[in-house]
Design an enzyme around this catalytic site. Sequence first.
Site, short mmCIF file in Angstrom:
data_model
loop_
_atom_site.label_atom_id
_atom_site.label_comp_id
_atom_site.label_asym_id
_atom_site.label_seq_id
_atom_site.Cartn_x
_atom_site.Cartn_y
_atom_site.Cartn_z
N GLU D 31 21.98 -0.56 -9.08
CA GLU D 31 21.84 0.03 -10.41
C GLU D 31 20.79 -0.74 -11.21
OE1 GLU D 31 25.90 0.00 -11.84
OE2 GLU D 31 26.55 1.00 -10.01
N GLU D 62 29.45 2.34 -6.87
CA GLU D 62 29.55 1.07 -6.14
C GLU D 62 30.03 1.25 -4.70
OE1 GLU D 62 30.25 1.32 -9.35
OE2 GLU D 62 29.00 -0.22 -10.27
N PHE D 85 27.85 -6.58 -11.69
CA PHE D 85 28.80 -7.63 -12.06
C PHE D 85 29.78 -7.80 -10.91
CE2 PHE D 85 28.40 -8.69 -16.65
CZ PHE D 85 27.37 -7.82 -16.98
N ASP D 87 32.81 -8.18 -10.94
CA ASP D 87 33.99 -7.34 -11.15
C ASP D 87 33.87 -6.01 -10.42
OD1 ASP D 87 35.06 -8.90 -13.86
OD2 ASP D 87 32.90 -8.84 -13.66
N PHE D 88 32.68 -5.45 -10.39
CA PHE D 88 32.52 -4.11 -9.81
C PHE D 88 32.59 -4.13 -8.28
CE2 PHE D 88 29.24 -3.61 -13.50
CZ PHE D 88 30.23 -3.85 -14.43
N HIS D 131 34.57 -8.40 -17.15
CA HIS D 131 33.18 -8.66 -16.77
C HIS D 131 32.90 -10.12 -16.49
CE1 HIS D 131 32.13 -4.55 -17.82
NE2 HIS D 131 30.85 -4.77 -17.65
C1 LIG Z 1 31.67 0.61 -12.41
C2 LIG Z 1 30.62 0.07 -13.30
N1 LIG Z 1 29.36 -0.02 -12.84
C3 LIG Z 1 28.38 -0.48 -13.64
C4 LIG Z 1 28.66 -0.87 -14.93
C5 LIG Z 1 27.54 -1.41 -15.81
N2 LIG Z 1 27.29 -0.42 -16.86
C6 LIG Z 1 27.84 -0.52 -18.06
S1 LIG Z 1 27.50 0.81 -19.03
C7 LIG Z 1 26.56 1.51 -17.81
C8 LIG Z 1 25.92 2.82 -18.05
C9 LIG Z 1 26.95 3.86 -18.31
O1 LIG Z 1 26.32 5.03 -18.67
P1 LIG Z 1 27.11 6.26 -19.24
O2 LIG Z 1 28.34 6.49 -18.41
O3 LIG Z 1 26.17 7.38 -19.34
O4 LIG Z 1 27.63 5.82 -20.67
P2 LIG Z 1 26.76 5.40 -21.93
O5 LIG Z 1 26.51 3.93 -21.82
O6 LIG Z 1 25.52 6.20 -21.93
O7 LIG Z 1 27.63 5.67 -23.10
C10 LIG Z 1 26.55 0.71 -16.68
C11 LIG Z 1 25.81 1.02 -15.44
C12 LIG Z 1 30.00 -0.82 -15.35
N3 LIG Z 1 30.38 -1.24 -16.56
N4 LIG Z 1 30.95 -0.31 -14.53
#
Ligand SMILES: Cc1ncc(C[n+]2csc(CCOP(=O)(O)OP(=O)(O)O)c2C)c(N)n1
Lengths: 327, 327, 332, 332
Positions: D31, D62, D85, D87-88, D131
């Site tokens: 990502e 993931e 992270f 955690d993921f 996290h």
């Molecule tokens: C399972 C997981 N993978 C990656 C992340 C890192 N991460 C946090 S927010 C995000 C983007 C999420 O996008 P979206 O679902 O469109 O929500 P938005 O932030 O646009 O509100 C990512 C990749 C995470 N928190 N959880």
Amino acid sequence: MLREQFSREKLLKMLRKMIEIRLFEERVERLYREGKIIGPTHLYFGQEAVAVGVIEALDKDDVVISTYRGHGHGVARGVPMKAILGEILGRAVGTCKGLGGSMHAPISVEHNIPLATAIVGSGLPIAVGVGLAFKYRERRNVATVFFGDGAVNTGAFHEALNLAAVWKLPVLFVCENNLYAMYTSLKNVLAAESIAARASSYGIPSYVAFGNDVLEVYETTSKALEKIRDQSGPAFIECRTYRQKGHGGYDFGTWYRAKEEIEEWMRRDPINMLTERMKAKGFITDEERKKIEEEVAAELDKVVEEVLSSPFYDYEKLPSLVYANPP
Amino acid sequence: MLREQFSREKLLKMLRKMIEIRLFEERVERLYREGKIIGPTHLYFGQEAVAVGVIEALDKDDVVISTYRGHGHGVARGVPMKAILGEILGRAVGTCKGLGGSMHAPISVEHNIPLATAIVGSGLPIAVGVGLAFKYRERRNVATVFFGDGAVNTGAFHEALNLAAVWKLPVLFVCENNLYAMYTSLKNVLAAESIAARASSYGIPSYVAFGNDVLEVYETTSKALEKIRDQSGPAFIECRTYRQKGHGGYDFGTWYRAKEEIEEWMRRDPINMLTERMKAKGFITDEERKKIEEEVAAELDKVVEEVLSSPFYDYEKLPSLVYANPP
Amino acid sequence: MATRELTYVEALNEALREEMRRDDSVIVFGEEVAAAGGVYKVTKDLLKEFGPKRVLDTPISEIAIVGAAIGAALNGLRPVAEIMFFDFVGIAFDQLVTHASKMRFMSGGQVKLPLVIRTQYSLGRSYGSQHTQFLAASLLQAPGLKIVAPATPYDAKGLLKSSIRDDDPVLFVESGALYVNRSYYGYRGPVPEEEYLIPLGKADVKRVGDDVTIVAVSRTVSEAMAAANQLEEKGVKAEVVDLRTIMPMDYETIINSVKKTNRLVVAEDSVKTGGISAEVASHVCEYAFEYLEAPIVRLNSPPMPAPQASELEKKYMVSAEKIVNAVTKLVK
Amino acid sequence: MATRELTYVEALNEALREEMRRDDSVIVFGEEVAAAGGVYKVTKDLLKEFGPKRVLDTPISEIAIVGAAIGAALNGLRPVAEIMFFDFVGIAFDQLVTHASKMRFMSGGQVKLPLVIRTQYSLGRSYGSQHTQFLAASLLQAPGLKIVAPATPYDAKGLLKSSIRDDDPVLFVESGALYVNRSYYGYRGPVPEEEYLIPLGKADVKRVGDDVTIVAVSRTVSEAMAAANQLEEKGVKAEVVDLRTIMPMDYETIINSVKKTNRLVVAEDSVKTGGISAEVASHVCEYAFEYLEAPIVRLNSPPMPAPQASELEKKYMVSAEKIVNAVTKLVK
Ligand SMILES: Cc1ncc(C[n+]2csc(CCOP(=O)(O)OP(=O)(O)O)c2C)c(N)n1
Ligand SMILES: Cc1ncc(C[n+]2csc(CCOP(=O)(O)OP(=O)(O)O)c2C)c(N)n1
Ligand SMILES: [Mg+2]
Ligand SMILES: [Mg+2]
């Protein structure tokens, strides 16, 4: 009905493969009931046309990812029956030296089956990676992954289909829809019009084939393979089939399935269906089929005997198999 | 355009909530830039109409599952801004005593927000369980779960939608499609015609709403809630919206998004859109809006001051929060 | 009052039935738990007695199973969800570790999560490396979760009932070997007719002795008891401590035993590297060092996946014989 | 030849770049690793140099990321996938533990899996309990996997290059704190211009001493080095052993150090219950018991999730101060 393009030779080859699988599984079932197989074993009775139809359409350099119900995939791919049975009986001659067992028995790097997984759904993302490597190397090969109807409800299925479609990878998803996951009927657990329809929602070209008709499976696979090559993206086949036996060796498959349903599917036995067609075409006689069966049976007699008298792998050597590069 | 059924009172309430969210986030952003907020923080600028439109349509006994971008959900639900900001600043007055932080700030059992998760997609299966309990107790309430466009590609999404549909549970799935997951455009990672179309493939009634139009969001939510109650099964809303700022406090949201795109969405600011409509209807004047803003700002001045001078939770007490029934 | 002999499976089934009768907030779901009564019959006939609203079959969706348990617990129920094999808990690791175990703490103590995830590990049944993992040690990093693992029918019933009534998330780990292998001490045993509970967080001294402490849990308790019998014949009195609850661990009972015996063998089914035995041994080494008269011996599966062939699996596993050998060396 | 000062992040980036230049079977995905160059810039400009066929952004999937890495490795590539992270990694636990770590063994040694999963844990950055998890200890039950965790720019570069060339699956754990916190010893440091590799499976004595051994890994190496400095002022000579590879663990280096110092403190960022420290301590207690002159002290995060507020998180974490206090008590 019989497609012109199938030569007698080709049909005989497919018939023989299907008979090999059937008789192989008969031995496995018998050995299981005799208490000679320790651990789980999942039989392929009734689904022979799927393994054979798909695998015959593949190139030998294509990769196949199999499952715990994978004996048929291994036999169809030409993995020696001795090695598969050896694995099921836990012997050193087994494909995996007896470390894998029945659920991993088809694994054979030599035959491009690097994995048969015992975890439902988890083979799909791995097939995506196999396809990624093919695409990166600009090979025209395909990663083929088999899985059951039950796998469609796993998170792994979803992530795999989406990623394969987004990255336009050469992956052939083959769902062996035998209507049940263990004792659970598909209709009680799948929220979708059909499995193929679910796959279509990813923009993946999806096909339904009658999975007991080896020619239909073969042709559908060929069509899907063309599509993969043309569009450079994945394709999906739902093969509707049936397991003639229970989920595992211990299950007789009866309490959760109607007698009529079982009987109806037994009438559509994939091996008999192909035999009838070949007979209609004058490609085979009952005697010839019998002869094939006898040949295969004789080979299996030998295989069973050899395997049963063969040793287990040396326990002391196991630690050396954990790492390719031990520190 | 302005729906007759919205009274001035109702509209004023929604406008005020949206302004509260906006001004609240302005404070958060400022505090972040001043280095007063330590850790991540994800702002809600631009999506106010989604939180307010959905939450205003819910019953107070309905349960809401939120995310790391959840300040707006909390404010819309009436969680005191002091408690939310307290949490963002890690103080004992925070909703979670400072143990959760910005990504969990809206959690308030009293307001039926038992979870705001920082793991993308993982709230959806949990909402399914909330819905299961409602159905089991024959309550007419609904489990509502917010998530972003990025969550649609997680395995958790798939398992949750399928199970909610199979079990016909009262779950409202609300996708805040702000077109980006971090810096990744939806169109590069989603293999589907649209998010709503993907949801339809589960047989779930799915709606698309313009997420910057609070009235459309409200009405679509109401329609979906009716459907949930009639069909006793889940419903899905895709709200198309935009984050006016970057992904997190540290990001300005510019390098991966075209200037024109940002500007176009700024022109469709949800708060201005509602104000204009209310003005057209004679429901509000510029002065009145200004007055609301001043009131909220004054309240926030007080909140910020109080929180900044408030203590952290006592570290020594933390062990007692691990288990409800310590051994 | 009367005491019957029940199998491990029957005792678990009885616990579920009693708790479901007692409290209508208890519901059961998982793969094959309803119509089939569980692949190992632990949920047998629950559907018949409690109906399809309280006993539900799920799709093959482990993430959603654990997620649904969390949500149901958040919303007033006491779900008992089943994950068919411990290995599949790996699929739901995020829900269990990053959500269930932390939700109370990270909400500042606001929420409680009275849920039970039942699962079983099948080491000893030749299921191969993807179906035999005893992953409890991998979950020790998730305080907030309780992990319970009964070794006898008596404990199975009393601990499962307590787990259901507990307000914290409990991972309840059963032994597939004890389901089916009649030769085990824990396969069948006395269970009173009257109701009883066994508190979580308390280890159990299953046999008293002065010469050495054997800490075991789940399947290996049967091995430890067999070993203790053999050792007695050699004049060695072993004390067998059954952890019963793996987390939070009852260090006190362990340390009290070691203070008496001054020798410790830990025998359990984790892979040795980072196993439960590592936590037991390092804790004793840190907090009761002065009582130790010999090194602490850890008996575990060796650091490799489990081989499938039963001949090989037997050598791989902790056994009474291995325990006897280790103790014999230790007390020499 | 010349040596420059690089940051931890720069060193990692350089390792990736060099290995991608050297071997076209190395590809990178995850990502935000391509267009954004990684949320922490570890994959900066790789897309520019190597193009979109070798550097790919993924959806938030993931399971598929780790699965795709496995498949690509099975089919001739050397993928380096990123999980943003640690955690993921929980989401992909099944792929990593039940698949990657076991596939070689369960195929009877047929397959090899030359893949690297890079990830980072953010303890020390106030990211809260979902996290900040340092889950390496949860993966010790997965032999077949290698786990590497560098503590300095020098090690980061040399170990990442070796991990990419290794034929086994490697989980490469970086420290988010070392990415950003300039006050850490491991934030910036000398890195030679010429190519070098650091072998996996070898611990590193980062500082020599006779009085006590401090075993540390990743972020806590910085704390241990700071502690050793402070201890020196008090006349205590601490030896700092950096594990570098967590699995397979280099027990030999640890034991050799303990044989010399007779005292051991293990300081690392796992939760104490079942942490990496438990494996280190119990191993030493089993195999070098006679050299121990004092209890082994384990310094870890306490058995609870991480609080988010930085004031609280600081108290929660292992620190130089805590190490100094523990050692001071121990050598008294
Ligand atoms: C399972 C997981 N993978 C990656 C992340 C890192 N991460 C946090 S927010 C995000 C983007 C999420 O996008 P979206 O679902 O469109 O929500 P938005 O932030 O646009 O509100 C990512 C990749 C995470 N928190 N959880
Ligand atoms: C993730 C996971 N969950 C549960 C199981 C237990 N299990 C093994 S096979 C099976 C049914 C699978 O059904 P399906 O995918 O239709 O394949 P079939 O057995 O019919 O070939 C189940 C539930 C498993 N192996 N993996
Ligand atoms: Mg099936
Ligand atoms: Mg988004």
